[in-house]
Design an enzyme around this catalytic site. Sequence first.
Site, PDB file in Angstrom:
ATOM      1  N   GLU A  47       0.797  -1.231   0.010  1.00  0.00           N
ATOM      2  CA  GLU A  47       0.111   0.116  -0.010  1.00  0.00           C
ATOM      3  C   GLU A  47       0.978   1.192   0.136  1.00  0.00           C
ATOM      4  OE1 GLU A  47      -1.544   0.873   3.933  1.00  0.00           O
ATOM      5  OE2 GLU A  47      -3.300   1.697   3.176  1.00  0.00           O
ATOM      6  N   ASN A 107      -6.923   6.083  -1.851  1.00  0.00           N
ATOM      7  CA  ASN A 107      -5.956   5.080  -1.503  1.00  0.00           C
ATOM      8  C   ASN A 107      -6.019   4.084  -2.527  1.00  0.00           C
ATOM      9  OD1 ASN A 107      -4.009   3.325  -0.420  1.00  0.00           O
ATOM     10  ND2 ASN A 107      -4.545   4.017   1.640  1.00  0.00           N
ATOM     11  N   LYS A 124      -9.444   1.991  -1.955  1.00  0.00           N
ATOM     12  CA  LYS A 124      -9.717   1.311  -0.469  1.00  0.00           C
ATOM     13  C   LYS A 124     -11.084   1.627   0.009  1.00  0.00           C
ATOM     14  CE  LYS A 124      -7.182   1.373   3.584  1.00  0.00           C
ATOM     15  NZ  LYS A 124      -6.010   1.693   4.227  1.00  0.00           N
ATOM     16  N   GLU A 143      -5.748   8.983   7.777  1.00  0.00           N
ATOM     17  CA  GLU A 143      -6.290   8.460   6.467  1.00  0.00           C
ATOM     18  C   GLU A 143      -7.778   9.000   6.106  1.00  0.00           C
ATOM     19  OE1 GLU A 143      -5.738   4.489   4.655  1.00  0.00           O
ATOM     20  OE2 GLU A 143      -4.409   4.027   6.565  1.00  0.00           O
ATOM     21  N   CYS A 169      -4.788  -3.217   2.888  1.00  0.00           N
ATOM     22  CA  CYS A 169      -4.591  -2.848   4.379  1.00  0.00           C
ATOM     23  C   CYS A 169      -5.811  -3.020   5.192  1.00  0.00           C
ATOM     24  CB  CYS A 169      -4.088  -1.600   4.665  1.00  0.00           C
ATOM     25  SG  CYS A 169      -3.338  -1.597   6.387  1.00  0.00           S
ATOM     26  N   ASN A 194       0.273  -1.045   5.436  1.00  0.00           N
ATOM     27  CA  ASN A 194       1.191  -0.210   6.193  1.00  0.00           C
ATOM     28  C   ASN A 194       0.575  -0.231   7.817  1.00  0.00           C
ATOM     29  OD1 ASN A 194       3.089   2.001   4.742  1.00  0.00           O
ATOM     30  ND2 ASN A 194       1.481   1.321   3.466  1.00  0.00           N
TER      31      ASN A 194
HETATM   32  N1  CDT Z   1      -3.011   1.646   6.471  1.00  0.00           N
HETATM   33  C1  CDT Z   1      -3.882   1.106   6.944  1.00  0.00           C
HETATM   34  O1  CDT Z   1      -4.999   0.656   6.653  1.00  0.00           O
HETATM   35  N2  CDT Z   1      -3.575   0.645   8.318  1.00  0.00           N
HETATM   36  C2  CDT Z   1      -4.393   0.258   9.532  1.00  0.00           C
HETATM   37  C3  CDT Z   1      -4.010   0.763  10.736  1.00  0.00           C
HETATM   38  C4  CDT Z   1      -5.137   0.603  11.748  1.00  0.00           C
HETATM   39  S1  CDT Z   1      -4.810   1.551  13.166  1.00  0.00           S
HETATM   40  C5  CDT Z   1      -5.230   3.323  12.491  1.00  0.00           C
HETATM   41  C6  CDT Z   1      -4.244  -1.217   9.527  1.00  0.00           C
HETATM   42  O2  CDT Z   1      -5.412  -1.640   9.723  1.00  0.00           O
HETATM   43  O3  CDT Z   1      -3.354  -1.889   9.684  1.00  0.00           O
END
Ligand code: CDT
Length: 312
Positions: A47, A107, A124, A143, A169, A194
């Site tokens: 991502e 995204n 996304k 985000e 993600c 990420n």
């Molecule tokens: N990039 C992304 O979606 N990361 C989220 C972090 C969650 S905490 C705000 C994840 O679900 O891994």
Amino acid sequence: MSRIVNVAAAQLGPVQRDHSRADVVSRLIELLHEAHRLGAELVVYPELALTTFFPRWWEDDRRAADHWFETAMPGPDTQPLFDEAARLHIGFSLGFAELTPSGHHYNTQVLVDGDGHEIGRYRKVHIPGHEQHEPWRAFQHLERYYFEPGVDGFDVWRAFGGVVGMMICNDRRWPETYRVLGLQGVELILCGYNTPIHYAPDPGQDILQGFHNALVMQCGAYQNGTWVVGVAKGGVEEGVDSLAQSMIIAPSGQIVAQTLTNADEIIVARCDLDWCQKYKETLFDFERYRMIEHYGRITNQRGVVPPFGDGG
Ligand code: CDT
């Protein structure tokens, strides 16, 4: 019968704020070459692969973050990746921040065939984090400030000899994501992520990040009879440690390959897409066993509605 596709997960180590797109693309190409040496036909990148994870910073003027977004894919910086992949006849999937001509911010993850042509793109849907600046956090996860949710939902494409879908993600934590793809016969799900190790709203979850990552993707693979390729941008980026542990998961739910480092690293698996049928035609024969008359709440209701009364 077997339909084999050799798939590489191209994990990235950190991309710092001052790393240029050109520098990152040369790392992506290096990973592409390694994947090619290992016989990969499809390479999956993380991502937001082209830049640092910029939603960790607040900007009073949201447009000040537009420089992190791509207005064209391929663009001048990413064209060398498209050209080299086409020369090697390798397909790939790449996550990036997309700014559309009409001004929408997504995204996004693109899927490209072995001739360098776009097969499809996914925007996304599940956008995690927060909308406002929250200075109490060690770092932001904005985000929901920088991205709109994709409006096209979860599509699949006939590609690489099978039925391919994408998710990004946080989507991987939601069973609905896999099921909507599963209902379209998905056989190979490509997912970049990420994931900061530190989760500010409940730091007790920090130690469980690796467990939860594997848990959700293994369940999603098994319950829908599909391969899942999860690919991290991991390591310490701008002082924030993020989960690595990229993995390729079989329709049985078993992990068949996993990265060992939190740096740039390739893993490859020989994915037999016909293996999906073992699950899709038995335990998870949707047509035979799903009881959709009892699933109405899943699409009719967003939040929890507990029963009336206090139970006393
Ligand atoms: N990039 C992304 O979606 N990361 C989220 C972090 C969650 S905490 C705000 C994840 O679900 O891994």
